[in-house]
Design a protein around this motif. Sequence first.
Motif, mmCIF file in Angstrom:
data_model
loop_
_atom_site.group_PDB
_atom_site.id
_atom_site.type_symbol
_atom_site.label_atom_id
_atom_site.label_comp_id
_atom_site.label_asym_id
_atom_site.label_seq_id
_atom_site.Cartn_x
_atom_site.Cartn_y
_atom_site.Cartn_z
ATOM 1 N N SER A 52 0.831 -1.208 0.000
ATOM 2 C CA SER A 52 0.000 0.000 0.000
ATOM 3 C C SER A 52 0.858 1.247 0.000
ATOM 4 O O SER A 52 0.504 2.250 -0.622
ATOM 5 N N ILE A 53 1.996 1.191 0.699
ATOM 6 C CA ILE A 53 2.879 2.365 0.672
ATOM 7 C C ILE A 53 3.540 2.488 -0.704
ATOM 8 O O ILE A 53 3.615 3.577 -1.275
ATOM 9 N N TYR A 54 3.987 1.365 -1.258
ATOM 10 C CA TYR A 54 4.567 1.366 -2.603
ATOM 11 C C TYR A 54 3.599 1.987 -3.609
ATOM 12 O O TYR A 54 3.994 2.680 -4.535
ATOM 13 N N TRP A 55 2.318 1.680 -3.429
ATOM 14 C CA TRP A 55 1.312 2.203 -4.364
ATOM 15 C C TRP A 55 1.340 3.728 -4.374
ATOM 16 O O TRP A 55 1.407 4.366 -5.423
#
Lengths: 125, 334
Positions: free
Chosen positions: B233-236
């Motif tokens: 989710s952070i990578y997104w």
Amino acid sequence: MKDWDRDHVTSIILRVGVIGSLFFIIFGLVLLFVKGHADGYSLSQISTITSNKVTSGVLNLGDIISGSIALNPLYLIALGLWILIFTPVSVVFVALIEFIQEKNYSYVLMSLYVLCILLIAIIVL
Amino acid sequence: MILIFQTMLGLLGVLINFISIVVAGLLAGLLGSLTGLGGGTVLVPLLSLFYGVPIILATGASLISTIATSAGSASAYTKQKIANIKIGIGLEMATTTGAIVGSFTLYFIDRANLLWVIFIAFGSVLLFSMIPTIKRSMSELPKHIPPDWTTRVFQLSGSYYDSRLRKTVEYHGVRWYYGEIVMFFAGFISGLLGIGSGALKVMGMDWAMNLPMKVTTTTSNFMIGITAATGSSIYWRLGYIQPFLASATAIGVVLGSYFGAKLLMRLTNKEIRWVFFAILSFLGWDMVFRGIAYSNIVIISIFLQTTYAILLSVTMIAIAFYWIKGVRKHERLG
């Protein structure tokens, strides 16, 4: 009181999550090939993997549902990917429900902590 | 007419491109499950060394694929009631926190144009994770350590039915706090390098908490998905996930690990696994040398990078092979 089998429910959720996400991903990919473009990007731009032009950075999280309903291939793929991300999260949720039923408060707190971290990662950061 | 022909040709090119990424995922899933290191550990080197994919996009695609394989196989394991979900969730406090710290560390490294560090870190982690994985085959059940206060407070006891030993194994974990510390690092590495870091999770539960190998591997598998979801989710948000790439690798890795698991059960000659370990250590060394080359501190040509990587991996695997063989022989005699 416990009248359901957590491990069985977990197993089903995981399977449904993976299959559901692959369904939307493949559906989006097929549409992408048929339409040849999505969200203002051409197929060749979207399929270029040697540069970071069309990445998750250009897809607005809030538009995933409306974009998928409008059959936008990129948002359909994004929907599939997010179903995948939420699949393990739902397992923690199922465990939390069971801990509450068992009145196992230390583990209720621990699963709430994990869920909070996940929500912070998804929404806040 | 020519225009239609050109469009068709373009579509065909994209299709071939797509299939070639799926093949990379397939290979990664296959090798990952045959060696027990997980698909991401193979996928990131394959994509970044041979497909020209920027390493941050490779880590993004790998982390997504990791969730898919974890969920797929955890679905089978939890039904057999071997994985301990309670212990897993307790330890997830540390891995998810670690994943957030790791993802942001990757972001700062990316912003500072120091991505060569990731190549070297990746190679080193890959090479070091092989040690516990190779050693794993040696013992199934842990030696007895009396329960400590964490066993009671954090409810670390459990049991499972072992179909090979044909009995119910009762077990309990100890030193929960050490487990949490190792798990924080496992989460950190997962967020930093886009892998499941299953080897580190197994170390946390095996070495620190003294849990049986079957519980350790299945619980770690279930935990990998939650850790990877946090990182993903952070990578997104950071734009590290390329939808086309990630979907192709997810499909490939899921198929690859499915076949890998089937193949592993049929594999009667266990020594063939050494070939896979050799390929993995080659990828590890190649990542290290590519990182050194990108750092511009030392200049090494691609040819030399590959040569060094092959030489070092062959030496390493030969030593490990004879060492393990020696240990086994010794155990049989003793």
